[in-house]
Write a protein that holds these residues in place. Structure first.
Motif, mmCIF file in Angstrom:
data_model
loop_
_atom_site.group_PDB
_atom_site.id
_atom_site.type_symbol
_atom_site.label_atom_id
_atom_site.label_comp_id
_atom_site.label_asym_id
_atom_site.label_seq_id
_atom_site.Cartn_x
_atom_site.Cartn_y
_atom_site.Cartn_z
ATOM 1 N N LEU A 82 3.897 -19.653 11.068
ATOM 2 C CA LEU A 82 4.195 -18.403 11.763
ATOM 3 C C LEU A 82 4.542 -18.702 13.216
ATOM 4 C CD1 LEU A 82 1.140 -16.311 10.468
ATOM 5 C CD2 LEU A 82 3.396 -16.555 9.394
ATOM 6 N N GLN A 83 5.694 -18.228 13.656
ATOM 7 C CA GLN A 83 6.047 -18.395 15.064
ATOM 8 C C GLN A 83 5.429 -17.247 15.857
ATOM 9 O OE1 GLN A 83 10.150 -19.110 15.885
ATOM 10 N NE2 GLN A 83 9.779 -19.565 18.049
ATOM 11 N N VAL A 84 4.620 -17.606 16.848
ATOM 12 C CA VAL A 84 3.937 -16.608 17.677
ATOM 13 C C VAL A 84 4.189 -16.940 19.144
ATOM 14 C CG1 VAL A 84 2.128 -16.173 15.964
ATOM 15 C CG2 VAL A 84 1.785 -17.935 17.694
ATOM 16 N N GLU A 119 10.510 -21.173 27.319
ATOM 17 C CA GLU A 119 10.961 -22.486 26.851
ATOM 18 C C GLU A 119 9.995 -23.129 25.856
ATOM 19 O OE1 GLU A 119 11.678 -24.893 30.247
ATOM 20 O OE2 GLU A 119 13.487 -23.802 30.847
ATOM 21 N N LEU A 120 8.887 -22.463 25.580
ATOM 22 C CA LEU A 120 7.865 -23.028 24.689
ATOM 23 C C LEU A 120 7.794 -22.243 23.393
ATOM 24 C CD1 LEU A 120 5.672 -25.297 24.704
ATOM 25 C CD2 LEU A 120 4.039 -23.518 25.348
ATOM 26 N N SER A 121 8.024 -22.932 22.279
ATOM 27 C CA SER A 121 7.879 -22.330 20.952
ATOM 28 C C SER A 121 6.536 -22.749 20.374
ATOM 29 C CB SER A 121 9.009 -22.789 20.019
ATOM 30 O OG SER A 121 10.256 -22.317 20.454
ATOM 31 N N VAL A 135 1.370 -26.113 16.520
ATOM 32 C CA VAL A 135 2.402 -27.010 17.026
ATOM 33 C C VAL A 135 3.140 -26.277 18.138
ATOM 34 C CG1 VAL A 135 4.571 -28.199 16.514
ATOM 35 C CG2 VAL A 135 2.692 -28.280 14.867
ATOM 36 N N ALA A 136 3.284 -26.926 19.285
ATOM 37 C CA ALA A 136 4.003 -26.345 20.420
ATOM 38 C C ALA A 136 5.143 -27.271 20.805
ATOM 39 C CB ALA A 136 3.065 -26.131 21.599
ATOM 40 N N VAL A 137 6.347 -26.713 20.907
ATOM 41 C CA VAL A 137 7.551 -27.498 21.184
ATOM 42 C C VAL A 137 8.282 -26.890 22.370
ATOM 43 C CG1 VAL A 137 9.683 -28.432 20.222
ATOM 44 C CG2 VAL A 137 7.733 -28.005 18.712
ATOM 45 N N ARG A 138 8.602 -27.718 23.354
ATOM 46 C CA ARG A 138 9.340 -27.253 24.533
ATOM 47 C C ARG A 138 10.821 -27.531 24.360
ATOM 48 N NH1 ARG A 138 8.096 -25.209 29.065
ATOM 49 N NH2 ARG A 138 5.875 -25.581 28.677
ATOM 50 N N ASP A 139 11.638 -26.531 24.682
ATOM 51 C CA ASP A 139 13.081 -26.646 24.576
ATOM 52 C C ASP A 139 13.626 -27.481 25.731
ATOM 53 O OD1 ASP A 139 15.754 -26.365 24.177
ATOM 54 O OD2 ASP A 139 15.753 -24.170 24.092
ATOM 55 N N ALA A 140 14.200 -28.647 25.388
ATOM 56 C CA ALA A 140 14.776 -29.518 26.401
ATOM 57 C C ALA A 140 16.287 -29.358 26.492
ATOM 58 C CB ALA A 140 14.429 -30.975 26.099
ATOM 59 N N GLY A 141 16.850 -28.425 25.728
ATOM 60 C CA GLY A 141 18.291 -28.192 25.733
ATOM 61 C C GLY A 141 19.012 -29.024 24.699
ATOM 62 N N ASP A 142 20.227 -28.578 24.326
ATOM 63 C CA ASP A 142 21.066 -29.296 23.365
ATOM 64 C C ASP A 142 20.378 -29.512 22.028
ATOM 65 O OD1 ASP A 142 23.174 -29.517 25.217
ATOM 66 O OD2 ASP A 142 22.299 -31.347 26.068
ATOM 67 N N GLY A 143 19.518 -28.569 21.641
ATOM 68 C CA GLY A 143 18.861 -28.668 20.340
ATOM 69 C C GLY A 143 17.710 -29.640 20.272
ATOM 70 N N VAL A 144 17.308 -30.178 21.426
ATOM 71 C CA VAL A 144 16.217 -31.151 21.462
ATOM 72 C C VAL A 144 14.906 -30.445 21.815
ATOM 73 C CG1 VAL A 144 15.303 -33.230 22.570
ATOM 74 C CG2 VAL A 144 17.756 -33.017 22.127
ATOM 75 N N ALA A 174 15.190 -22.887 12.727
ATOM 76 C CA ALA A 174 15.444 -21.464 12.989
ATOM 77 C C ALA A 174 15.296 -21.134 14.464
ATOM 78 C CB ALA A 174 14.501 -20.603 12.153
ATOM 79 N N ALA A 175 14.454 -21.907 15.168
ATOM 80 C CA ALA A 175 14.257 -21.699 16.600
ATOM 81 C C ALA A 175 15.311 -22.433 17.429
ATOM 82 C CB ALA A 175 12.858 -22.171 17.007
ATOM 83 N N GLY A 176 16.245 -23.109 16.761
ATOM 84 C CA GLY A 176 17.344 -23.768 17.458
ATOM 85 C C GLY A 176 17.173 -25.257 17.682
ATOM 86 N N PHE A 177 16.131 -25.859 17.098
ATOM 87 C CA PHE A 177 15.901 -27.293 17.306
ATOM 88 C C PHE A 177 16.554 -28.119 16.195
ATOM 89 C CE2 PHE A 177 12.105 -25.277 19.275
ATOM 90 C CZ PHE A 177 12.361 -25.649 20.588
ATOM 91 N N ARG A 178 17.249 -29.180 16.606
ATOM 92 C CA ARG A 178 17.841 -30.118 15.651
ATOM 93 C C ARG A 178 17.191 -31.492 15.730
ATOM 94 N NH1 ARG A 178 22.161 -28.007 18.283
ATOM 95 N NH2 ARG A 178 22.687 -30.050 19.201
ATOM 96 N N HIS A 179 16.620 -31.812 16.879
ATOM 97 C CA HIS A 179 15.974 -33.105 17.085
ATOM 98 C C HIS A 179 14.636 -32.884 17.790
ATOM 99 C CE1 HIS A 179 19.950 -34.766 16.204
ATOM 100 N NE2 HIS A 179 20.432 -33.946 17.139
#
Length: 213
Positions: A82-84, A119-121, A135-144, A174-179
């Motif tokens: 679940l994305q919260v 910037e934090l998913s 799990v927490a992932v920060r958007d670094a741009g360009d799908g990273v 779905a949140a835009g991350f490829r790498h």
């Protein structure tokens, strides 16, 4: 011979006692199975049939649960992702309750989940109605995405539930991350990362989400 049998009996008893002290489900079940199996044989030798029946039943129960746990560990339908938002009240409560354990895996992260951060998913891993991990992932741009936290409750750690976040749920693409990238620290379980599908490049662990095995 009798001394040897008594030693075996003590080993079985010790395993059963130690098993109920384990916080990890898999370790508890294996130790309980081994202890009860030894106790079944020990009591059978001396003809103590009520204890034979009790320990045989415990052995069968542990074997059943081990089979079920291993089967569920590979079943994507068992876990949901679940994305919260980072400031979600339940997420904040979960991280406060487990702050000490989270801090051991990622020092200082818990304090970040206070204010909204675009910037934090943050993803909540659940099993039925129970929260299993975050799990927490920060958007670094360009799908990273840079993984800032990958934490699971102690009793679920033997089952590598992170694979359902990275490989099965589709939540990160779905949140835009490829790498994904992750910089390890002293508490990082590198074997877990390998099992989940990460690869080591220099000092950084990486995963291409579309190519994860």
């Amino acid at each position: 011979m009798q001394t040897f049998l008594e030693a075996i009996g003590w080993i079985g008893s010790a395993l059963i006692v130690l098993s109920v002290m384990q916080s990890r489900m898999l370790r508890f079940r294996w130790m309980n199975l081994a202890g009860s199996l030894i106790a079944t044989g020990y009591n059978a030798v001396f003809g103590i049939w009520p204890f034979v029946a009790m320990n045989a039943a415990i052995t069968l129960i542990s074997a059943y649960w081990l089979t079920r746990l291993y089967r569920e560990a590979k079943n994507p339908a068992v876990y949901q992702v679940l994305q919260v938002p980072p400031d979600d009240p339940f997420l904040k409560h979960l991280m406060e309750v487990h702050a000490e354990d989270i801090s051991a895996h990622q020092p200082g992260f818990a304090a970040q989940c206070v204010d909204p951060d675009p910037e934090l998913s943050t993803l909540l891993l659940v099993r039925g109605d129970e929260a299993v991990g975050v799990v927490a992932v920060r958007d670094a741009g360009d799908g990273v995405g840079v993984i800032e936290l990958d934490w699971v409750k102690t009793r679920f750690r033997d089952f590598t539930p992170g694979q359902f976040v990275y490989r099965d749920s589709g939540a990160l693409p779905a949140a835009g991350f490829r790498h994904l990238t992750l910089t390890p620290h002293q508490a990082t379980d590198t074997e877990y990362l390998r099992r989940t599908g990460f690869r080591l490049e220099g000092d950084t662990w990486k995963m291409d989400l579309g190519l994860a095995a």
